[in-house]
Each structure stands twice: as structure tokens, then as C-alpha cells.
Write an enzyme that holds these catalytic residues in place. Sequence first.
Site, short mmCIF file in Angstrom:
data_model
loop_
_atom_site.label_atom_id
_atom_site.label_comp_id
_atom_site.label_asym_id
_atom_site.label_seq_id
_atom_site.Cartn_x
_atom_site.Cartn_y
_atom_site.Cartn_z
CG ASN A 191 -1.88 -1.14 1.26
OD1 ASN A 191 -2.42 -1.51 0.22
ND2 ASN A 191 -2.12 -1.73 2.42
CB VAL B 237 3.31 1.03 9.25
CG1 VAL B 237 4.72 1.10 9.82
CG2 VAL B 237 2.32 0.58 10.32
CG HIS C 251 4.31 -2.70 5.26
ND1 HIS C 251 4.45 -1.35 5.55
CD2 HIS C 251 2.99 -2.94 5.19
CE1 HIS C 251 3.26 -0.80 5.66
NE2 HIS C 251 2.34 -1.75 5.44
P1 5GP Z 1 -0.56 -0.87 5.93
O1 5GP Z 1 -1.99 -0.48 6.10
O2 5GP Z 1 0.39 0.25 6.32
O3 5GP Z 1 -0.27 -1.45 4.58
O4 5GP Z 1 -0.34 -2.08 6.93
C1 5GP Z 1 0.26 -1.96 8.19
C2 5GP Z 1 0.12 -3.30 8.86
O5 5GP Z 1 1.00 -3.32 9.97
C3 5GP Z 1 -1.28 -3.60 9.38
O6 5GP Z 1 -1.77 -4.79 8.78
C4 5GP Z 1 -1.09 -3.72 10.89
O7 5GP Z 1 -1.90 -4.72 11.46
C5 5GP Z 1 0.39 -4.04 11.01
N1 5GP Z 1 1.01 -3.58 12.24
C6 5GP Z 1 0.93 -2.32 12.76
N2 5GP Z 1 1.65 -2.23 13.91
C7 5GP Z 1 2.20 -3.47 14.09
C8 5GP Z 1 3.06 -3.99 15.12
O8 5GP Z 1 3.46 -3.31 16.05
N3 5GP Z 1 3.43 -5.30 14.99
C9 5GP Z 1 3.01 -6.08 13.93
N4 5GP Z 1 3.43 -7.33 13.92
N5 5GP Z 1 2.19 -5.61 12.96
C10 5GP Z 1 1.80 -4.31 13.04
#
Ligand code: 5GP
Length: 116
Positions: free
Chosen positions: A88, A97, A101
Site C-alpha cells: 500500500n 505504517v 512493507h
Molecule cells: P498498511 O496499512 O500500512 O499497509 O499495513 C500496516 C500493517 O502493519 C497492518 O496490517 C497492521 O496490522 C500491522 N502492524 C501495525 N503495527 C504493528 C506492530 O506493532 N506489529 C506487527 N506485527 N504488525 C503491526
Amino acid sequence: MAEETIFSKIVRREIPSDIVYQDDLVTAFRDITPKAPTHVLIIPNHLIPTINDITEADETALGRMMSVAAKIAKEEGIDEDGYRLIMNCNEHGGQEVFHIHMHLIGGRKLGPMLAK
Ligand code: 5GP
């Protein structure tokens, strides 16, 4: 300088996480709120805030992210049935985040690619 996120702390093992793979370039760990039986995040060890910030210098790490995704999919036993890789970018992409990723999601039939 871009600001570090919690993912840099996970790479350095300063906070707990379920790391399934790590090498000199990338780290893979289970998402804290899994959307499917397998939901692993694969990240470069160094901070790249968004896909827009990628440069040629990052290409080795990005290639490693792909090969590690395939390796983990096999280890999880989802390679033959299939899975989805998602990255994303920024607000419309739903990025939360700001350390790039790749989501590796599988273990069930995932349905249509996009919600409306
Ligand atoms: P995005 O929406 O940025 O593509 O996805 C961020 C992902 O990071 C989400 O699926 C969320 O659940 C995961 N996430 C956020 N904080 C943490 C964390 O502290 N530990 C882990 N393992 N996953 C996280």
C-alpha cells in the site's frame, strides 16, 4: 531524515514480534492483526517510508523481499493453493505504517482483489 516507525524497532528486536525470517537485507514477521490464516509482513531492514521513495540503491533489498515471500509461502504450505502480495502507498492506498512493507496473505480463498 524520515522518521523511524515501530518496524525499525522490530528489525532491531527492540520490541517483541513473531519474526519468521531475517537476514542482512529484510525481515519478515507476522501481522499483529492477521486478515487470513497466513498474514506476514516483509520489510527492508532499512527505512524507506513509501514506495515513492524507492531508489535504484534499494533494488537488491526489494528483490530479496520477493524471493523471501516465495520461500515463506512454501514454508506456510500455501504456495500451491495461492496467496496475495500487497503493498500500500500513502492515503489512497491505505498505508498506515510509513516503512514500506509487503503483505503476504493466504491460507484461505481471498475473494475479489478490491473492496468497493
Ligand atoms: P498498511 O496499512 O500500512 O499497509 O499495513 C500496516 C500493517 O502493519 C497492518 O496490517 C497492521 O496490522 C500491522 N502492524 C501495525 N503495527 C504493528 C506492530 O506493532 N506489529 C506487527 N506485527 N504488525 C503491526
